[in-house]
Write a protein that holds these residues in place. Structure first.
Motif, PDB file in Angstrom:
ATOM      1  N   LEU A 135     -44.146  57.915 -52.571  1.00 49.65           N
ATOM      2  CA  LEU A 135     -45.357  57.352 -52.722  1.00 49.65           C
ATOM      3  C   LEU A 135     -45.798  56.172 -51.301  1.00 49.65           C
ATOM      4  CD1 LEU A 135     -45.008  54.542 -55.827  1.00 49.65           C
ATOM      5  CD2 LEU A 135     -46.252  56.947 -55.597  1.00 49.65           C
ATOM      6  N   SER A 136     -44.874  56.107 -50.607  1.00 55.85           N
ATOM      7  CA  SER A 136     -45.324  55.636 -48.791  1.00 55.85           C
ATOM      8  C   SER A 136     -45.785  57.123 -48.192  1.00 55.85           C
ATOM      9  CB  SER A 136     -43.830  55.760 -48.294  1.00 55.85           C
ATOM     10  OG  SER A 136     -43.233  54.699 -48.595  1.00 55.85           O
ATOM     11  N   LEU A 170     -50.025  61.040 -59.000  1.00 62.42           N
ATOM     12  CA  LEU A 170     -48.684  61.014 -58.667  1.00 62.42           C
ATOM     13  C   LEU A 170     -48.565  61.980 -58.108  1.00 62.42           C
ATOM     14  CD1 LEU A 170     -46.689  58.590 -60.994  1.00 62.42           C
ATOM     15  CD2 LEU A 170     -47.836  58.397 -58.921  1.00 62.42           C
ATOM     16  N   ALA A 171     -49.211  63.575 -58.267  1.00 59.20           N
ATOM     17  CA  ALA A 171     -48.647  64.473 -57.749  1.00 59.20           C
ATOM     18  C   ALA A 171     -50.300  65.208 -57.658  1.00 59.20           C
ATOM     19  CB  ALA A 171     -47.983  65.650 -58.132  1.00 59.20           C
ATOM     20  N   GLU A 172     -50.132  65.196 -55.954  1.00 64.14           N
ATOM     21  CA  GLU A 172     -50.924  66.305 -56.134  1.00 64.14           C
ATOM     22  C   GLU A 172     -51.572  67.857 -56.099  1.00 64.14           C
ATOM     23  OE1 GLU A 172     -50.554  63.431 -53.683  1.00 64.14           O
ATOM     24  OE2 GLU A 172     -52.432  62.580 -54.445  1.00 64.14           O
ATOM     25  N   ARG A 222     -45.536  67.410 -65.210  1.00 63.17           N
ATOM     26  CA  ARG A 222     -46.827  68.044 -65.119  1.00 63.17           C
ATOM     27  C   ARG A 222     -47.493  66.381 -65.432  1.00 63.17           C
ATOM     28  NH1 ARG A 222     -47.924  70.796 -71.040  1.00 63.17           N
ATOM     29  NH2 ARG A 222     -46.731  72.393 -69.319  1.00 63.17           N
ATOM     30  N   GLU A 223     -46.612  65.064 -66.238  1.00 58.99           N
ATOM     31  CA  GLU A 223     -47.939  63.818 -66.184  1.00 58.99           C
ATOM     32  C   GLU A 223     -47.497  63.310 -64.493  1.00 58.99           C
ATOM     33  OE1 GLU A 223     -45.220  60.562 -68.246  1.00 58.99           O
ATOM     34  OE2 GLU A 223     -47.045  59.932 -67.708  1.00 58.99           O
ATOM     35  N   ALA A 224     -47.188  63.133 -64.322  1.00 55.69           N
ATOM     36  CA  ALA A 224     -47.245  62.607 -62.286  1.00 55.69           C
ATOM     37  C   ALA A 224     -48.280  63.448 -61.622  1.00 55.69           C
ATOM     38  CB  ALA A 224     -46.026  63.577 -61.431  1.00 55.69           C
ATOM     39  N   ARG A 225     -49.078  64.829 -62.374  1.00 55.25           N
ATOM     40  CA  ARG A 225     -49.722  65.544 -61.984  1.00 55.25           C
ATOM     41  C   ARG A 225     -51.509  64.578 -62.525  1.00 55.25           C
ATOM     42  NH1 ARG A 225     -50.439  71.432 -61.904  1.00 55.25           N
ATOM     43  NH2 ARG A 225     -50.099  70.662 -63.512  1.00 55.25           N
ATOM     44  N   GLU A 226     -51.257  64.382 -63.389  1.00 55.46           N
ATOM     45  CA  GLU A 226     -52.874  63.627 -64.488  1.00 55.46           C
ATOM     46  C   GLU A 226     -52.369  62.643 -64.506  1.00 55.46           C
ATOM     47  OE1 GLU A 226     -50.901  64.502 -68.835  1.00 55.46           O
ATOM     48  OE2 GLU A 226     -51.346  66.851 -68.590  1.00 55.46           O
ATOM     49  N   LEU A 227     -51.294  61.689 -64.168  1.00 55.94           N
ATOM     50  CA  LEU A 227     -52.116  60.278 -63.205  1.00 55.94           C
ATOM     51  C   LEU A 227     -52.329  60.266 -61.898  1.00 55.94           C
ATOM     52  CD1 LEU A 227     -48.498  58.561 -64.431  1.00 55.94           C
ATOM     53  CD2 LEU A 227     -51.094  58.946 -65.668  1.00 55.94           C
ATOM     54  N   LYS A 245     -47.376  48.929 -53.683  1.00 60.81           N
ATOM     55  CA  LYS A 245     -48.815  48.820 -54.270  1.00 60.81           C
ATOM     56  C   LYS A 245     -49.621  50.537 -53.840  1.00 60.81           C
ATOM     57  CE  LYS A 245     -52.817  47.686 -50.375  1.00 60.81           C
ATOM     58  NZ  LYS A 245     -53.368  47.736 -51.973  1.00 60.81           N
ATOM     59  N   PRO A 246     -48.736  51.754 -53.620  1.00 55.18           N
ATOM     60  CA  PRO A 246     -49.721  53.044 -53.674  1.00 55.18           C
ATOM     61  C   PRO A 246     -49.323  52.989 -55.311  1.00 55.18           C
ATOM     62  CG  PRO A 246     -47.481  52.660 -51.997  1.00 55.18           C
ATOM     63  CD  PRO A 246     -47.584  51.664 -52.436  1.00 55.18           C
ATOM     64  N   LEU A 247     -47.996  52.484 -55.848  1.00 56.73           N
ATOM     65  CA  LEU A 247     -47.707  53.326 -56.826  1.00 56.73           C
ATOM     66  C   LEU A 247     -49.450  52.213 -58.154  1.00 56.73           C
ATOM     67  CD1 LEU A 247     -46.801  53.878 -59.390  1.00 56.73           C
ATOM     68  CD2 LEU A 247     -45.473  51.962 -59.849  1.00 56.73           C
ATOM     69  N   VAL A 248     -49.697  50.929 -58.056  1.00 59.00           N
ATOM     70  CA  VAL A 248     -50.978  50.350 -58.533  1.00 59.00           C
ATOM     71  C   VAL A 248     -52.159  50.856 -57.689  1.00 59.00           C
ATOM     72  CG1 VAL A 248     -52.296  48.126 -58.231  1.00 59.00           C
ATOM     73  CG2 VAL A 248     -49.881  48.125 -58.761  1.00 59.00           C
ATOM     74  N   ASP A 249     -52.363  51.311 -56.883  1.00 60.58           N
ATOM     75  CA  ASP A 249     -53.519  52.072 -56.239  1.00 60.58           C
ATOM     76  C   ASP A 249     -53.669  53.011 -56.951  1.00 60.58           C
ATOM     77  OD1 ASP A 249     -54.427  49.962 -54.305  1.00 60.58           O
ATOM     78  OD2 ASP A 249     -53.099  51.057 -52.878  1.00 60.58           O
ATOM     79  N   ILE A 250     -52.543  54.057 -57.448  1.00 57.87           N
ATOM     80  CA  ILE A 250     -52.563  55.505 -57.625  1.00 57.87           C
ATOM     81  C   ILE A 250     -53.069  55.363 -58.911  1.00 57.87           C
ATOM     82  CG2 ILE A 250     -51.709  57.589 -58.548  1.00 57.87           C
ATOM     83  CD1 ILE A 250     -50.324  57.305 -55.506  1.00 57.87           C
ATOM     84  N   VAL A 251     -52.067  54.721 -60.048  1.00 56.77           N
ATOM     85  CA  VAL A 251     -52.343  54.971 -61.398  1.00 56.77           C
ATOM     86  C   VAL A 251     -52.684  53.247 -62.519  1.00 56.77           C
ATOM     87  CG1 VAL A 251     -50.390  55.934 -61.198  1.00 56.77           C
ATOM     88  CG2 VAL A 251     -50.123  53.026 -61.896  1.00 56.77           C
TER      89      VAL A 251
END
Ligand code: CAA
Length: 279
Positions: free
Chosen positions: A147-148, A208-210, A201-206, A177-183
Motif C-alpha cells: 500500500l505504500s 487496490l491493484a492497478e 480479482r477483487e483487489a483490482r475491482e476495489l 491512510k492509503p487503504l482508506v484513500d483507495i477503498v
C-alpha cells in the motif's frame, strides 16, 4: 537490543541487507528491492524496515523507479511473529519487552515504531515512482508495504490481508491512510476488521491493484510498466506526482492554484532549456 531508530545514512552493505532479509539491485534509473527470507515466507523484522529506510535515504542519484517484490511465490507473511515474543528475533529488540511489567519506556517505543515507519514512508517521495509486484500472500506489514507504493501489480494468485486486528493489534506501518484513500472508510473497516483475504480479482475491482496478470507474466508486466514510466520527463514526473498527492487534501481552487505554480515552474525550465540549446 534496541536498534537506533534513525539508522546511519550510509548505504547498507550486502551483509546488512542479508541480515535484514533484503536484496537490492540498482540498474541505472531503476532500483529493485526484494524481500528475501524464503525460509520464513519473507516475514519481516524491525531490521528489515530500518534497513529499508536506509535504502531510501541512500538511493543513488538518478534512481527514478523503485520496484518492491518478494522472493519466490510470496510477497511477505508480514511481521516476523517472533518480534512479539519476549525473546524477540535474534539480535533485535522484542516489541513487547517491558510492557507487561510496566518497565518499558513508552516514549522510546513510540520513537522506535516511528523509525520502522520510515521504512514505508519514503516510498511516497515525489521524485520516485514505486511499484509493488505482488505474488501470493501480502499479509499485515506485507500488505502495508504494498500500500505504500504508488502502483500495485498483482499476479492472479495474490492475496491481500490486513491481519493485525485478528492478532489484537492495529495496522501501524502507514497502511491505513492509503487503504482508506483507495477503498473508502466503510470497505476499509470491513477488510481490516474481518482480517479476510482479498484476492487479486477483487483487489483490482476495489482499486487496490492497478494491474492483475498471470503469475508467469508478472516480471514482464512490471518491466513494461517501468519502461512506460521512464518514458516521461523526470522533472515533470516529480512535479505531477507532487500535484496528484496533494489533490485529495486541496479544494478545487487550491489545486488549480497548485497546478498553475507547478506549470510555471515547468514552463520556465523548458524555456531555459530551449534558450540554452539555441545559444
Ligand atoms: N513470522 C515468522 N515465521 C513465519 C511467518 C511469520 N509471519 N510466516 C510464516 N513463518 C514461518 C512458519 O513458522 C514456518 O516455519 P517452520 O518451517 O520453521 O515451521 C515457515 O515460515 C513456513 O510457513 P508455513 O508452513 O505456514 O507456510 P504456508 O505456505 O503454509 O503459509 C502463510 C504461508 C499463509 C503466510 C502462513 O505462514 C501464515 O499465515 N503466516 C503468518 C502470517 C501472519 O500472521 N503475519 C503477521 C501479520 S500482522 C503484521 O504483519 C503487522 C503487525 O502486526 C504490526
Amino acid at each position: 537490543m534496541a536498534e537506533a531508530p534513525n539508522a546511519p545514512a550510509s548505504a547498507p552493505t550486502e551483509e546488512e541487507l542479508s541480515r535484514a532479509g533484503l536484496k537490492l539491485a540498482v540498474d541505472g534509473q531503476v532500483a529493485r528491492i526484494t524481500i528475501s527470507r524464503p525460509e520464513r515466507r519473507n516475514a519481516m523484522t524491525g531490521r528489515t524496515w530500518t534497513t529499508l529506510a536506509r535504502i531510501g535515504r541512500t538511493l543513488p542519484d538518478g534512481v527514478r523507479i523503485v520496484v518492491v517484490t518478494g522472493e519466490g511465490d510470496i510477497f511477505s507473511a508480514g511481521i516476523d511473529l517472533n518480534m512479539f515474543t519476549p525473546e524477540g528475533v535474534d539480535g533485535e529488540r522484542s516489541i513487547v519487552a517491558g510492557l507487561a511489567d510496566g518497565s518499558a519506556d513508552e516514549a522510546a517505543l513510540e520513537e522506535y515504531i516511528a523509525g520502522l515507519q520510515e521504512g514505508f514512508l519514503w516510498l511516497r517521495r515525489p521524485d520516485l515512482v514505486t511499484v509493488a509486484a505482488v505474488r501470493g500472500h501480502a499479509i499485515g506489514a506485507g500488505f502495508q508495504l504494498a500500500l505504500s507504493c504508488d502502483i500495485r501489480v498483482l499476479a492472479d494468485d495474490a492475496s491481500l490481508c490486513m491481519k493485525e486486528p485478528a492478532l489484537g493489534l492495529v495496522p501501524d506501518l502507514t497502511g491505513t491512510k492509503p487503504l482508506v484513500d483507495i477503498v473508502g472508510v466503510h470497505r476499509a473497516v470491513e477488510i481490516c476488521l474481518t482480517a479476510r483475504r482479498v484476492g487479486a480479482r477483487e483487489a483490482r475491482e476495489l482499486g487496490l491493484a492497478e494491474l492483475v496478470v498471470g503469475v508467469d507474466e508478472l516480471r514482464g508486466a512490471v518491466d513494461d510498466l517501468v519502461g512506460g514510466l521512464l518514458a516521461t520527463n523526470p522533472d515533470a514526473a516529480t512535479a505531477t506526482k507532487a500535484l496528484l498527492q496533494q489533490a485529495a487534501g486541496n479544494t478545487l481552487e487550491q489545486q488549480a492554484a497548485a497546478e498553475r505554480r507547478a506549470q510555471i515552474g515547468r514552463l520556465t525550465a523548458l524555456a531555459e532549456a530551449m534558450a540554452a540549446g539555441s545559444r
